[in-house]
Design an enzyme around this catalytic site. Structure first.
Site, mmCIF file in Angstrom:
data_model
loop_
_atom_site.group_PDB
_atom_site.id
_atom_site.type_symbol
_atom_site.label_atom_id
_atom_site.label_comp_id
_atom_site.label_asym_id
_atom_site.label_seq_id
_atom_site.Cartn_x
_atom_site.Cartn_y
_atom_site.Cartn_z
ATOM 1 N NE ARG A 51 56.623 34.335 41.108
ATOM 2 C CZ ARG A 51 57.771 34.997 41.023
ATOM 3 N NH1 ARG A 51 57.782 36.322 41.164
ATOM 4 N NH2 ARG A 51 58.900 34.363 40.783
ATOM 5 C CG ASP A 53 48.148 39.632 42.836
ATOM 6 O OD1 ASP A 53 49.355 39.341 42.785
ATOM 7 O OD2 ASP A 53 47.588 40.383 42.012
ATOM 8 N NE ARG A 198 43.122 42.967 42.262
ATOM 9 C CZ ARG A 198 43.913 43.059 43.332
ATOM 10 N NH1 ARG A 198 44.992 42.282 43.435
ATOM 11 N NH2 ARG A 198 43.630 43.924 44.282
#
Length: 246
Positions: A51, A53, A198
């Site tokens: 998934r 972001d 990230r």
């Protein structure tokens, strides 16, 4: 029921990520399911390898769906690319084994994160890279990256709330290279947690700017404390490049 495997590209700038949501229809999964349901003439649910972001891009997202449609793989690809928005494309369609699942059967992934490392804005990369005007020490970041390789508990490098699921992952490669005014980071591993890359990037950038030492990343790993890791960098610099299967 046929099991159809897709490879997708998308620019994630204007989407709220891959996963469909009740609060918006502006997701990649949502757009795909509306289109495939219309194409097949039956309700279609599509699964992806992961998934991504909101704002994250993909060059090699893999997805699959089941259908009773007799359309050929060539016809499916042509239909999708005719009606999809211009920032989503299907680049490959194939017949998959009945039990193939794009997420459960994935054995690894490769991501790339791009930094514009210049005091001059780059208008052509503004949607695909994060700006960092301060000089970066690439050798220090490479030393820190080496300490992150292998299998570790990356609990400190995820935004996920407490869960019974394991936070142990294996990173096989972190490659850091300068290309013109960009610094690019390539992450390859057997899987990544929510926001993991990230947050790893935020931590490596702090090393590159001398805010923390390369060796400090080991302390962060051992602490399991999200507060000890670096900031969450913007999504726009991240792209899913490839998903691996055996």
């Amino acid at each position: 029921m046929r099991n159809i495997r897709l490879r997708l590209q998308y620019e994630g700038t204007r989407y709220q990520g891959w996963q469909k949501q009740t609060s918006t229809d502006n997701t990649i999964q949502g757009k795909m399911e509306v289109l495939l349901t219309k194409m097949c003439g039956e309700p279609v649910e599509i699964a992806a390898s992961g998934r991504t972001d909101a704002g994250v891009h993909a060059l090699g997202q893999v997805a699959n769906f089941h259908t009773e449609s007799d359309m050929s793989t060539e016809e499916i690809m042509a239909y999708c690319n005719r009606y999809l928005p211009e920032d989503i494309a299907v680049v490959e369609v194939s017949e998959a084994a009945p039990r193939f699942h794009s997420r459960l059967n994935a054995t690894g992934k490769r991501y790339r994160y791009r930094i514009i490392n210049s005091q001059i804005p780059d208008v052509f990369w503004r949607r695909y890279a994060t700006e960092e005007p301060e000089a970066l020490d690439l050798d220090a970041m490479r030393k820190a990256a080496e300490l992150l390789l292998g299998e570790h508990d990356f609990k400190a490098f995820t935004s996920a709330k407490k869960s019974k699921k394991s936070t142990v992952r294996r990173i096989d490669e972190i490659r850091i290279e300068r290309i013109a005014n960009r610094v690019e980071f390539v992450f390859t591993g057997n899987g990544f947690l929510h926001h993991m890359i990230r947050i790893l990037m935020g931590t490596l950038l702090e090393v590159g700017k001398g805010i923390r030492t390369p060796e400090s990343v080991t302390d962060v790993l051992e602490s399991g404390d999200r507060a000890k890791a670096g900031a969450l960098v913007p999504a726009k610099g991240l792209v899913l490049e490839e998903v691996f299967y055996t």
